[in-house]
Design an enzyme around this catalytic site. Sequence first.
Site, short mmCIF file in Angstrom:
data_model
loop_
_atom_site.label_atom_id
_atom_site.label_comp_id
_atom_site.label_asym_id
_atom_site.label_seq_id
_atom_site.Cartn_x
_atom_site.Cartn_y
_atom_site.Cartn_z
N ASP A 121 -6.76 0.56 0.24
CA ASP A 121 -6.68 0.96 1.73
C ASP A 121 -8.37 0.39 2.11
OD1 ASP A 121 -8.57 2.64 0.56
OD2 ASP A 121 -7.92 4.50 1.78
N LYS A 152 0.88 -1.37 -0.01
CA LYS A 152 -0.13 -0.02 0.15
C LYS A 152 0.80 1.24 0.18
CE LYS A 152 -2.56 2.95 3.13
NZ LYS A 152 -3.21 3.11 4.37
#
Length: 223
Positions: free
Chosen positions: A148, A129
Amino acid sequence: MGNREKKLLPLKQRAIEVLARLKRLYPDATCSLNYSTPVQLLVATILSAQCTDERVNKVTPALFDRFPDAASLAIADLVELESLVRSTGFYRNKAKNIQAACRMIVSEFDSVVPNQMEQLLKLPGVARKTANVVLGHAYGINVGVTVDTHVKRLSERLGLTEAKDPVRIEQDLMGLLPQPDWENWSIRLIYHGRAICKARSPVCIACELADLCPAANKPVVVG
């Protein structure tokens, strides 16, 4: 509801249509973290874990004024660093990872944040991420899709993935979306998650994706 499901577009076509609408809805969407350099974006993204971008943006001005680059963060007093990032939560672990990452950037990458996924993943506190955010926004390189909590929730609700693991979700989305749009997909989906498709109370009646969404107007299950 069965009729609604029969009218849904095929999966890949639906993903492309969702992308087109998100572009129209949020034409100026960009990373909401404030930063001036790749290392500042890296630090801000580490701080954003389980914390809002708004809160991170309140913390980073003082942090970057005191420690503006990898070299200064690498030798920062850890207690002071912890104090500066305390309000972002999990501050001890975040401060430790930020300092360790910056020490590695200084010692192994000539004080420059690397622009390759494999190298970024070597940095303490950096998973896919964070690496995708840095690559996409600091370097304009799309090698993956940032997943996310908003992206995970909306991708599931839209029926674009059945996976629960962020890496599997990312792989599913990469197979559905054009590579140049991988990072802007995430940013726009995040905007939509904040504005309309909220975790506990999605506003389906006002959602311009509702006709594409198999979960529209269905009871929300959280937890």
